[in-house]
Design an enzyme around this catalytic site. Structure first.
Site, short mmCIF file in Angstrom:
data_model
loop_
_atom_site.label_atom_id
_atom_site.label_comp_id
_atom_site.label_asym_id
_atom_site.label_seq_id
_atom_site.Cartn_x
_atom_site.Cartn_y
_atom_site.Cartn_z
N LYS A 132 0.85 -1.19 0.00
CA LYS A 132 0.00 0.00 0.00
C LYS A 132 0.88 1.23 0.00
CE LYS A 132 -3.59 0.85 2.81
NZ LYS A 132 -4.46 0.74 4.01
N HIS B 23 -0.27 4.32 0.85
CA HIS B 23 -0.86 5.36 1.72
C HIS B 23 -1.17 4.70 3.06
CE1 HIS B 23 -4.18 3.12 -0.05
NE2 HIS B 23 -4.83 3.39 1.06
#
Ligand code: OMP
Length: 231
Positions: free
Chosen positions: A117, A119
């Site tokens: 990921k 973020h």
């Protein structure tokens, strides 16, 4: 002997047959081999079946002197249960909860994402910290041991010590017919970890021999095909 069956193993086999997780027929494996049986853990798909699955893994862990210290009040010899994506994720969750609710054992739980990921919390690992911890990897089935070797590399990379593997079914296969040992034995030997299963192929064969009436749609060819495959 290794093919005698404990009550929790009997219950697990009956239940896997009942919900259609364990099936007989003709199946192509990841390795390309054609197998007369297949174990599809994705079909543990209700609250009741996940609860029972968690109990069976917890029983197998607690029955192993390699994973728990029987001299010391069944203290676990691992700190974190790691479930590799995707199928290991729910397994780790239900089994860590079962260890707590049924045995009062509170270990950490962690899993990985397949895609990083970019973020939020970032990274590919989620849950309990793994660095410096003794880790038990949970998975569904070992055939050739490929998936487990990937987890070993991942854990090494973050400074964790993989101490063992717990699986539902050890298919007791060799990676190549010339190998002197099974894929599970090769994992134990090459990685120096314990491998514990709820059941293995010899026990499944014993079950078919002793309780054919508990196997939906089985006939004499079912046992014969499993025997031939194992040979
Ligand atoms: P290895 O990674 O070669 O050990 O194969 C294990 C994987 O094969 C499992 O995680 C499944 O994706 C799949 N599999 C089953 O789920 N059930 C079986 O009975 C047999 C296999 C298989 O393809 O060998």
């Amino acid at each position: 002997s290794s093919s005698s069956i404990q009550p929790y193993q009997m219950e697990f086999l009956e239940f896997s047959l009942h919900v259609g997780v364990l099936k007989f027929g003709s199946f192509t494996l990841k390795s390309g081999r054609i197998s007369p049986y297949f174990f599809n853990a994705g079909l543990f798909a209700t609250g009741a079946s996940l609860f029972q699955l968690g109990s069976a893994y917890a029983a197998a862990i607690m029955a192993s002197t390699e994973l728990v210290d029987s001299n010391s009040n069944s203290t676990p010899k691992f700190d974190v249960l790691f479930g590799p994506a995707y199928k290991g994720i729910p397994l780790g969750a239900v089994v860590s909860a079962a260890l707590y609710s049924q045995f009062g054992i509170n270990v950490g739980y962690a899993y990985n994402r397949k895609e990083a990921k970019d973020h939020g919390e970032g990274g590919t690992l989620v849950g309990a910290s793994l660095t410096g911890q003794r880790v038990l990897v949970i998975d569904d089935v070992i055939t050739a041991g490929t998936a487990i070797r990937e987890s070993y590399d991942l854990l090494q990379g973050v400074g964790a010590t993989m101490v063992g593997v717990v699986i539902a079914l050890d298919r007791a296969e060799k990676r190549s017919l010339d190998d002197p040992v099974s894929a599970v034995q090769a994992v134990q030997r090459d990685l120096g970890v314990s491998v514990v299963s709820i059941v293995n192929l010899p026990q499944l064969q014993t079950f078919l021999e002793q309780y054919p009436q508990l196997v939906p749609g089985s006939d004499e060819t079912t046992l014969e095909s499993v025997k031939d495959y194992r040979a």
